[in-house]
Design a protein around this motif. Structure first.
Motif, PDB file in Angstrom:
ATOM      1  N   ARG A  36       0.801  -1.222   0.000  1.00  0.00           N
ATOM      2  CA  ARG A  36       0.000   0.000   0.000  1.00  0.00           C
ATOM      3  C   ARG A  36       0.832   1.270   0.000  1.00  0.00           C
ATOM      4  N   ARG A  37       2.092   1.148   0.303  1.00  0.00           N
ATOM      5  CA  ARG A  37       2.948   2.334   0.290  1.00  0.00           C
ATOM      6  C   ARG A  37       3.267   2.732  -1.138  1.00  0.00           C
ATOM      7  N   LEU A  38       3.532   4.024  -1.335  1.00  0.00           N
ATOM      8  CA  LEU A  38       3.805   4.544  -2.668  1.00  0.00           C
ATOM      9  C   LEU A  38       5.202   5.137  -2.788  1.00  0.00           C
ATOM     10  N   PHE A  39       5.901   5.300  -1.650  1.00  0.00           N
ATOM     11  CA  PHE A  39       7.238   5.883  -1.660  1.00  0.00           C
ATOM     12  C   PHE A  39       8.127   5.096  -0.705  1.00  0.00           C
ATOM     13  N   TYR A  40       9.277   4.670  -1.199  1.00  0.00           N
ATOM     14  CA  TYR A  40      10.174   3.819  -0.416  1.00  0.00           C
ATOM     15  C   TYR A  40      11.604   4.367  -0.510  1.00  0.00           C
ATOM     16  N   GLN A  41      12.381   4.113   0.526  1.00  0.00           N
ATOM     17  CA  GLN A  41      13.798   4.440   0.531  1.00  0.00           C
ATOM     18  C   GLN A  41      14.574   3.233   1.044  1.00  0.00           C
ATOM     19  N   ALA A  42      15.659   2.914   0.360  1.00  0.00           N
ATOM     20  CA  ALA A  42      16.504   1.793   0.787  1.00  0.00           C
ATOM     21  C   ALA A  42      17.892   1.953   0.193  1.00  0.00           C
ATOM     22  N   GLU A  43      18.888   1.910   1.037  1.00  0.00           N
ATOM     23  CA  GLU A  43      20.294   1.927   0.608  1.00  0.00           C
ATOM     24  C   GLU A  43      20.598   3.104  -0.318  1.00  0.00           C
ATOM     25  N   GLY A  44      20.002   4.254  -0.020  1.00  0.00           N
ATOM     26  CA  GLY A  44      20.277   5.448  -0.810  1.00  0.00           C
ATOM     27  C   GLY A  44      19.461   5.592  -2.077  1.00  0.00           C
ATOM     28  N   ILE A  45      18.637   4.592  -2.385  1.00  0.00           N
ATOM     29  CA  ILE A  45      17.767   4.637  -3.563  1.00  0.00           C
ATOM     30  C   ILE A  45      16.345   4.957  -3.118  1.00  0.00           C
ATOM     31  N   GLU A  46      15.660   5.807  -3.866  1.00  0.00           N
ATOM     32  CA  GLU A  46      14.265   6.115  -3.599  1.00  0.00           C
ATOM     33  C   GLU A  46      13.396   5.538  -4.710  1.00  0.00           C
ATOM     34  N   PHE A  47      12.263   4.994  -4.325  1.00  0.00           N
ATOM     35  CA  PHE A  47      11.342   4.397  -5.295  1.00  0.00           C
ATOM     36  C   PHE A  47       9.972   5.069  -5.191  1.00  0.00           C
ATOM     37  N   ILE A  48       9.419   5.415  -6.334  1.00  0.00           N
ATOM     38  CA  ILE A  48       8.033   5.864  -6.443  1.00  0.00           C
ATOM     39  C   ILE A  48       7.255   4.739  -7.115  1.00  0.00           C
ATOM     40  N   VAL A  49       6.115   4.354  -6.546  1.00  0.00           N
ATOM     41  CA  VAL A  49       5.256   3.352  -7.171  1.00  0.00           C
ATOM     42  C   VAL A  49       3.977   4.057  -7.612  1.00  0.00           C
TER      43      VAL A  49
END
Length: 213
Positions: A36-49
């Protein structure tokens, strides 16, 4: 590749996108933790879904540096982005289709330059297709089940995507013409490509290696 923001499409090519990005070493596991999330951050990378149709918007306007989207969406929107790589996954076809019992009638109407009503989620693609034939069409834009339109008299035919043809067969529709073929593409914001060229080039190289593998 640190610091990049990547737009990932929901839906049909979501898993293909994760495989391509994961194969290139990006931490895509975080995207499976909470659907259900639309924005993620991991290991310096950001993801938009986001919805597939919104991926080029985020990329064109710089809210994402790169993104993955189907060629069908690129052809429909024609955004001002860089198309970097054909990932070869998510293959489907853009087709013109009509009810089996009226297929010849529709083809005859088109060949005789009669104006036909066409239901589609891809109005620009449909319009350009009929213009390329030197024909006119009344384009009816839908956002849901396009296959329903000819069954209830809203349109004579449809322009839509098909991967397996199952939905067409289930609704007794037949393909009259193949307009184009589509696969998933990696796109980039033009400014980001200059500012983050090293990171994006590294992503491209890593993707190429994973695709060969």
């Amino acid at each position: 590749m640190r610091g990049l923001r990547v737009a990932v499409p929901k839906g049909a090519i979501f898993e293909d996108a994760l495989v391509a990005l994961g194969g290139a070493g990006l931490p895509v596991g975080v995207l499976r933790e909470n659907g259900r999330r639309l924005f993620y951050q991991a290991e310096g990378i950001e993801f938009i879904v986001s919805r597939p149709s919104d991926v080029p918007v985020f990329v064109e306007h710089g809210a994402a540096d790169v993104g993955i989207v189907g060629k069908d969406v690129i052809e429909e929107q024609r955004p001002n982005v860089m198309e970097l790589r054909d990932l070869g996954s998510g293959a489907c076809r853009m087709i013109l289709a009509a009810p089996r019992g009226r297929a010849e009638e529709v083809q005859r109407a088109i060949s005789h330059a009669e104006v036909v009503r066409v239901a589609t989620k891809f109005p620009n693609t449909a319009r350009r297709y009929f213009e390329s034939l030197g024909r006119q069409a009344e384009i009816i834009e839908l956002h849901g089940s396009v296959e329903l339109a000819p069954l209830v008299g809203l349109a004579e035919c449809i322009v839509d995507l098909t991967a397996t043809g199952t939905t067409l067969r289930e609704n007794d529709l037949v393909v009259l013409d193949e307009i184009s073929r589509s696969t998933a593409r990696l796109i980039a914001n033009r400014g980001s490509y200059r500012l983050h060229h090293e990171e994006i080039a590294a992503l491209l190289d890593a993707m190429q290696g994973s695709l060969r593998g």
